[in-house]
Design a protein around this motif. Sequence first.
Motif, PDB file in Angstrom:
ATOM      1  N   ALA A 317      -8.441   6.924  -7.916  1.00 64.37           N
ATOM      2  CA  ALA A 317      -7.591   6.798  -7.374  1.00 64.37           C
ATOM      3  C   ALA A 317      -8.775   9.053  -6.715  1.00 64.37           C
ATOM      4  CB  ALA A 317      -6.299   6.568  -6.775  1.00 64.37           C
ATOM      5  N   GLU A 318      -8.153   8.713  -5.221  1.00 62.26           N
ATOM      6  CA  GLU A 318      -9.203  10.052  -5.072  1.00 62.26           C
ATOM      7  C   GLU A 318      -7.412  10.839  -3.753  1.00 62.26           C
ATOM      8  OE1 GLU A 318     -11.324  12.034  -6.152  1.00 62.26           O
ATOM      9  OE2 GLU A 318     -12.170  10.888  -7.136  1.00 62.26           O
ATOM     10  N   PRO A 319      -7.587  11.918  -3.920  1.00 55.97           N
ATOM     11  CA  PRO A 319      -6.707  12.161  -3.076  1.00 55.97           C
ATOM     12  C   PRO A 319      -6.988  12.878  -1.583  1.00 55.97           C
ATOM     13  CG  PRO A 319      -7.218  14.323  -4.491  1.00 55.97           C
ATOM     14  CD  PRO A 319      -7.891  12.768  -5.065  1.00 55.97           C
ATOM     15  N   VAL A 320      -7.272  11.241  -0.903  1.00 47.68           N
ATOM     16  CA  VAL A 320      -7.784  11.871   0.316  1.00 47.68           C
ATOM     17  C   VAL A 320      -7.016  12.401   1.752  1.00 47.68           C
ATOM     18  CG1 VAL A 320      -9.782   9.525  -0.316  1.00 47.68           C
ATOM     19  CG2 VAL A 320      -7.447   9.505   0.796  1.00 47.68           C
ATOM     20  N   GLY A 412       3.993  16.360   2.543  1.00 48.30           N
ATOM     21  CA  GLY A 412       3.407  15.614   2.938  1.00 48.30           C
ATOM     22  C   GLY A 412       2.277  14.504   2.430  1.00 48.30           C
ATOM     23  N   GLY A 413       1.062  15.874   2.390  1.00 46.38           N
ATOM     24  CA  GLY A 413      -0.359  14.939   1.497  1.00 46.38           C
ATOM     25  C   GLY A 413      -0.021  14.499   0.395  1.00 46.38           C
ATOM     26  N   VAL A 414       1.294  15.506  -0.420  1.00 45.37           N
ATOM     27  CA  VAL A 414       1.177  15.458  -2.158  1.00 45.37           C
ATOM     28  C   VAL A 414       1.970  13.438  -1.828  1.00 45.37           C
ATOM     29  CG1 VAL A 414       2.650  15.684  -3.979  1.00 45.37           C
ATOM     30  CG2 VAL A 414       1.111  17.459  -2.812  1.00 45.37           C
ATOM     31  N   ASP A 415       2.982  13.814  -0.867  1.00 48.24           N
ATOM     32  CA  ASP A 415       3.482  12.960  -1.134  1.00 48.24           C
ATOM     33  C   ASP A 415       3.088  11.257  -0.182  1.00 48.24           C
ATOM     34  OD1 ASP A 415       6.035  13.201  -1.161  1.00 48.24           O
ATOM     35  OD2 ASP A 415       6.586  14.161   0.209  1.00 48.24           O
ATOM     36  N   ALA A 416       2.189  11.389   0.204  1.00 46.85           N
ATOM     37  CA  ALA A 416       1.472   9.844   0.659  1.00 46.85           C
ATOM     38  C   ALA A 416       0.523   9.621  -0.702  1.00 46.85           C
ATOM     39  CB  ALA A 416       0.404  10.080   1.785  1.00 46.85           C
ATOM     40  N   ASP A 417      -0.133  10.682  -1.009  1.00 42.77           N
ATOM     41  CA  ASP A 417      -1.020   9.906  -2.371  1.00 42.77           C
ATOM     42  C   ASP A 417      -0.367   9.572  -3.190  1.00 42.77           C
ATOM     43  OD1 ASP A 417      -3.504  10.235  -1.037  1.00 42.77           O
ATOM     44  OD2 ASP A 417      -3.401  12.764  -1.541  1.00 42.77           O
ATOM     45  N   LEU A 418       0.783  10.413  -3.981  1.00 45.56           N
ATOM     46  CA  LEU A 418       1.278   9.637  -5.082  1.00 45.56           C
ATOM     47  C   LEU A 418       2.252   8.669  -4.105  1.00 45.56           C
ATOM     48  CD1 LEU A 418       3.100  13.363  -6.356  1.00 45.56           C
ATOM     49  CD2 LEU A 418       1.113  12.544  -7.490  1.00 45.56           C
ATOM     50  N   GLY A 421       0.848   2.880  -1.005  1.00 46.69           N
ATOM     51  CA  GLY A 421       1.822   1.702  -2.213  1.00 46.69           C
ATOM     52  C   GLY A 421       0.085   0.497  -2.550  1.00 46.69           C
ATOM     53  N   ARG A 422      -1.248   0.685  -2.607  1.00 44.34           N
ATOM     54  CA  ARG A 422      -2.329   0.287  -2.686  1.00 44.34           C
ATOM     55  C   ARG A 422      -3.028   0.554  -3.895  1.00 44.34           C
ATOM     56  NH1 ARG A 422      -5.926  -2.889   1.476  1.00 44.34           N
ATOM     57  NH2 ARG A 422      -6.107  -3.287  -0.394  1.00 44.34           N
ATOM     58  N   ASP A 423      -2.823   2.357  -3.485  1.00 46.09           N
ATOM     59  CA  ASP A 423      -4.038   2.743  -5.070  1.00 46.09           C
ATOM     60  C   ASP A 423      -3.191   4.442  -4.833  1.00 46.09           C
ATOM     61  OD1 ASP A 423      -5.270   3.250  -6.422  1.00 46.09           O
ATOM     62  OD2 ASP A 423      -7.319   3.206  -5.149  1.00 46.09           O
ATOM     63  N   PRO A 424      -1.746   4.277  -5.941  1.00 49.38           N
ATOM     64  CA  PRO A 424      -1.383   5.608  -5.604  1.00 49.38           C
ATOM     65  C   PRO A 424      -2.596   6.995  -6.463  1.00 49.38           C
ATOM     66  CG  PRO A 424      -0.028   3.837  -7.177  1.00 49.38           C
ATOM     67  CD  PRO A 424      -1.048   3.116  -6.629  1.00 49.38           C
ATOM     68  N   ARG A 685      -1.962  -2.105 -14.295  1.00 54.06           N
ATOM     69  CA  ARG A 685      -0.534  -1.819 -14.382  1.00 54.06           C
ATOM     70  C   ARG A 685       0.107  -0.805 -14.017  1.00 54.06           C
ATOM     71  NH1 ARG A 685       1.712  -7.098 -16.502  1.00 54.06           N
ATOM     72  NH2 ARG A 685      -0.220  -7.851 -15.708  1.00 54.06           N
ATOM     73  N   PHE A 686      -1.033   0.414 -14.386  1.00 52.72           N
ATOM     74  CA  PHE A 686      -0.168   1.682 -14.737  1.00 52.72           C
ATOM     75  C   PHE A 686      -0.018   2.044 -12.417  1.00 52.72           C
ATOM     76  CE2 PHE A 686      -2.819   2.646 -18.761  1.00 52.72           C
ATOM     77  CZ  PHE A 686      -1.686   2.396 -18.765  1.00 52.72           C
ATOM     78  N   ARG A 687      -1.357   1.268 -12.560  1.00 52.76           N
ATOM     79  CA  ARG A 687      -1.220   1.590 -10.346  1.00 52.76           C
ATOM     80  C   ARG A 687      -0.049   0.722 -10.291  1.00 52.76           C
ATOM     81  NH1 ARG A 687      -6.882   2.073 -11.126  1.00 52.76           N
ATOM     82  NH2 ARG A 687      -6.591  -0.273 -10.418  1.00 52.76           N
TER      83      ARG A 687
END
Length: 827
Positions: A317-320, A412-418, A421-424, A685-687
């Motif tokens: 997953a990339e931190p888009v 907000g960006g860090v929270d949104a990526d971490l 809901g689908r690909d943290p 499972r990690f995701r």
Amino acid sequence: MTPTATPHRATILVGYGAFGLDVLRRLLASTAPRGVLTWEESRGGAAPSERHLQDLALLWLPDPLAAGPARVDHENAREGGALEMMRDLYRQIRPVGDGSHADDTLAAALLESSQTLLSAAGRAGRGDALPLGLDVIVLARPTSRDVIGTLDRLLLPGIELLANNANLRRAVQGAEALNFLALFDFDNYWDESEHGRGVRRALHASVEQWQKRRNAAKPGFGRFYLVDGRTDDGIRDPFHRVDEISLFLEFLLFEGQRNGEVRRLYQPAGQHDSAVATFGIRLVERSAGLLAHLAAARFGIGWLEYLAGTGPIRSTAEPVQLRARLAPFGPEALDTMLDAGTLRAEADEQFARLERELTSFPADSSDWPRRVRERYDEAVRELELRVSAKAQALMSDVSRDELARLPAELHGGVDADLHDGRDPVAVGTVIEELERLLEQLDELQEIDSPADSAPELLRELEQLHQQYDTFRQERINAEGLRRWWPLLALALAAGLTPLVHELLGDIPPPDPTRFLPGRAFAALQRINNPLVLGVVLFLAAWGAGAMAFQRAIAARIDRARRFYSDAERGRFVDRLRRGLGSGGALRAPVEHLIERLLFTMNLSVRGEVTREVGRVLVRLRERRREMLWLSHQLRELLRMHGFTGDDPRIDAGRLTRSDGGIRHAMERGEDFEVMLSSNPPVADRFRSTQAGDAPFDGWDERYSRSFLVPLEFLERLSRIYKDPFQQELARPGKGPQQERIGRELREYLRERGQFGLAFRFEAQQGVPPDQRFCLLPPLWKRLDGVEPALADLRIGERAVLTGADNGRCYLLRQQAGIDPACLLEHA
């Protein structure tokens, strides 16, 4: 399945001296991996150190008779002392005083612990709490008669203080709400030396004294359990005895038998029933709770390293979200943010105006260089002030409008990526993204100060003007030349008239037959008069000079003048335009000022962005450090149970367990693998676990509870794992696991089901026969051959009890109601 934590009566364990501390630590080390400990959090959230066990308090009373200062050394504990997670667990053991003045301190600690355990507010929210009551269990190794006396002296104030609670006073014989037990361990109780006889006499006197208190309806010990190093099983080392005592405590605390068939283990049946007792206990276990915790540890290692970005499985997953929100603050966007074009446009406009003004100055003026220099210096000062003020205003706008929203955008960006809901996104990936941004922000080239060439150019203009002045002084005056043309024409006519007259006179006459040449010759002869010729020559010379030569000379002079002063292409204008144009020497100071201002603004903005990103990085790196620390703790926990390497593999077919014959473990490597396969450590499972558990809630706090409480982390992950063998055992028929467990259980009962009591009394009057029990999971009771094997051990059907743990089988021998006289010398 993971064993369900059975509600039990509130209990205070008091460990005395080094032995008591060893038992308390052994109890915690044995029960924590099984998941039977129930924790209670302080209201409003709690730090890890504030989390405490529910219904259980552990106090350690240092031996005041021991040499040297009392100190809790959890690092050198026998089981997992090197593991911080175990030391954190051991911090549940509360030291009471320093061993020198413990009389009032122990009483106060007992009262405080009872108030916590019996808190009405804490019990109100529970539907599983047993009726109000309190057990106090004292664990000690009386190495001398003084120890026994000291224990009596220290415990009595606390017992009296607890008995002062009206709601804990005796209600029914044999079911007291307040109950006291003691477990005493000896190396060689029947030592024939004077020291040994002194210990026996002191113990006998203590038991008799407490019995008298009970007979008088005063609070006192209802059970004295004795354990010795010399029994019918042989000479048993101290750890062997500690393990048996710990297992006995597990039985008392967690198996739900407080009001069952073996309630005499907890307290006498009647007021005059002797308090002296002993026991023998063994365990056959296939702990689904332990397997679940070990599987959770294995999964947790991979998951933590995946999150940290240090494991073999990397997040794709990339931190888009983070990139999008930080894009306006990136190096390539800073010129736009700082509005550098406005500053440069201001300079362009002012220099264009200055150019028009300077080129309008008349170059013929002798003070032209001075006027140009003064106006240039004045304009540059004004422009520098205007540009500096505009830069300050721009920086103020950037700070107010752009930088003020940076923390919110960054968080907000860090929270949104971490928490996608689908690909943290893994925190390691977020850290790499922020580190990359910091590297880019750090790549800012210093502005070199250019050589100040404006004075040189101004000197060149001055020299050029001097050349122009010289040209003006030395050039012909075309207007004055007009006055000299008549004189030049007169002189030329006077000189040429005789020559022309003589030449015309020398012309021979033409052929008379030719008309036109004849007429022309006649005309020349008529004007061949010196006076006429002089006038004609004068007029011709004057006209040619005044008209043709005057214009040519004037044009040449004007071209030479315009070479210097032409408004479009003159040398003055050319030098000024080049100097005031982009990159010119006269413009260089202001351009350097603009670049310096932009550099300073850029540096300031980069500094603010770097500072905020750096602060976030500190928190995220701390989370990563905590995760790697926790991963190391989990790896060490697996190593304690026989796992090695990164795979990890199991060295032996059976998981390593330190039992010393007290505990028999049936967990095997394949059990672990099957358990782990229900939630394998793979990327998907990690995701999903990251998305579901949201471990980075509060990631910006100084500490993260998610990764600093290893036991809580394991408990949370272990809930995912369900024991697949329980389903098979519950089905009718004979599956492979049923056969395996039945076979191993029968072998154990046959080979090791006969064991001695923990304390050896000679057969004499006052020593009742022991009773034998088996606490058995219902599913195990149905296994083939188990009931006959128990019958061979003199354990009848009524003595087979139902256990609370689906993976534990206890074999128990109980000998209670022993006459205190049997504690003294015997024949």
